[in-house]
Design a protein around this motif. Structure first.
Motif, PDB file in Angstrom:
ATOM      1  N   LYS A 120       0.873  -1.052   0.035  1.00  0.00           N
ATOM      2  CA  LYS A 120       0.095   0.052   0.030  1.00  0.00           C
ATOM      3  C   LYS A 120       1.050   1.386  -0.012  1.00  0.00           C
ATOM      4  CE  LYS A 120      -3.849  -0.944   2.215  1.00  0.00           C
ATOM      5  NZ  LYS A 120      -4.714  -1.127   3.222  1.00  0.00           N
ATOM      6  N   GLY A 121       0.783   2.212  -0.709  1.00  0.00           N
ATOM      7  CA  GLY A 121       1.473   3.571  -0.988  1.00  0.00           C
ATOM      8  C   GLY A 121       2.338   3.315  -1.927  1.00  0.00           C
ATOM      9  N   ARG A 122       2.856   2.050  -2.342  1.00  0.00           N
ATOM     10  CA  ARG A 122       3.873   1.940  -3.460  1.00  0.00           C
ATOM     11  C   ARG A 122       3.570   1.273  -4.847  1.00  0.00           C
ATOM     12  NH1 ARG A 122       7.432  -1.748  -2.344  1.00  0.00           N
ATOM     13  NH2 ARG A 122       6.498  -3.173  -0.915  1.00  0.00           N
ATOM     14  N   PHE A 123       2.413   0.455  -4.741  1.00  0.00           N
ATOM     15  CA  PHE A 123       1.916  -0.153  -5.932  1.00  0.00           C
ATOM     16  C   PHE A 123       0.603   0.800  -6.356  1.00  0.00           C
ATOM     17  CE2 PHE A 123       4.034  -4.520  -5.418  1.00  0.00           C
ATOM     18  CZ  PHE A 123       5.289  -3.901  -5.275  1.00  0.00           C
ATOM     19  N   THR A 124       0.284   0.500  -7.516  1.00  0.00           N
ATOM     20  CA  THR A 124      -0.986   1.107  -7.941  1.00  0.00           C
ATOM     21  C   THR A 124      -1.457   0.060  -9.023  1.00  0.00           C
ATOM     22  OG1 THR A 124      -0.255   3.322  -7.552  1.00  0.00           O
ATOM     23  CG2 THR A 124      -2.181   3.070  -9.207  1.00  0.00           C
ATOM     24  N   ILE A 125      -2.663  -0.412  -8.869  1.00  0.00           N
ATOM     25  CA  ILE A 125      -3.361  -1.238  -9.848  1.00  0.00           C
ATOM     26  C   ILE A 125      -4.222  -0.140 -10.704  1.00  0.00           C
ATOM     27  CG2 ILE A 125      -5.119  -1.876  -8.170  1.00  0.00           C
ATOM     28  CD1 ILE A 125      -5.066  -4.574  -9.684  1.00  0.00           C
ATOM     29  N   SER A 126      -4.557  -0.579 -11.984  1.00  0.00           N
ATOM     30  CA  SER A 126      -5.511   0.141 -12.822  1.00  0.00           C
ATOM     31  C   SER A 126      -5.893  -0.710 -13.868  1.00  0.00           C
ATOM     32  CB  SER A 126      -4.665   1.659 -13.509  1.00  0.00           C
ATOM     33  OG  SER A 126      -3.668   1.291 -14.131  1.00  0.00           O
TER      34      SER A 126
END
Length: 112
Positions: free
Chosen positions: A61-67
């Motif tokens: 959390k806070g380092r990875f972004t899923i889109s």
């Protein structure tokens, strides 16, 4: 049958970034990115629904972004500030509702 194509893994130094992609010819209801390190169980890293609702494990959390790009039936995992403990094989799990499918996996290695 859904065919998945994963890409984007590789070797990166600590603190670096990578973007993983999971593409399919089919519809999805939700997609999850999982990872499995040697000797460890497969764990959920992040998930997203077709409508954009996301969830993350505490470790990323806070380092990875899923889109997602619904038009391209593609889901991405943008990874920042990578750590050696992020080293693992990463798999996408494609949920169509009635069934779910696993990608072939892509290796992420974080090392100096």
């Amino acid at each position: 049958q859904v065919h998945l194509v994963e890409s984007g893994g590789g070797l990166v130094q600590p603190g670096g970034s990578l973007r993983l992609s999971c593409a399919s010819s089919g519809f999805f209801f939700s997609v999850g990115w999982y990872r499995q390190a040697p000797g460890k169980e497969r764990e959920l890293v992040a998930g997203i629904t077709r409508y954009g609702i996301t969830n993350y494990s505490d470790s990323v959390k806070g380092r990875f972004t899923i889109s997602r790009d619904n038009g391209k039936n593609t889901v991405y995992l943008q990874m920042y500030s990578l750590k050696p403990e992020d080293t693992a094989a990463y798999y996408c799990n494609w949920n169509t509702g009635p069934a779910n499918y696993w990608g072939q996996g892509t290796q992420v290695t974080v090392s100096s």
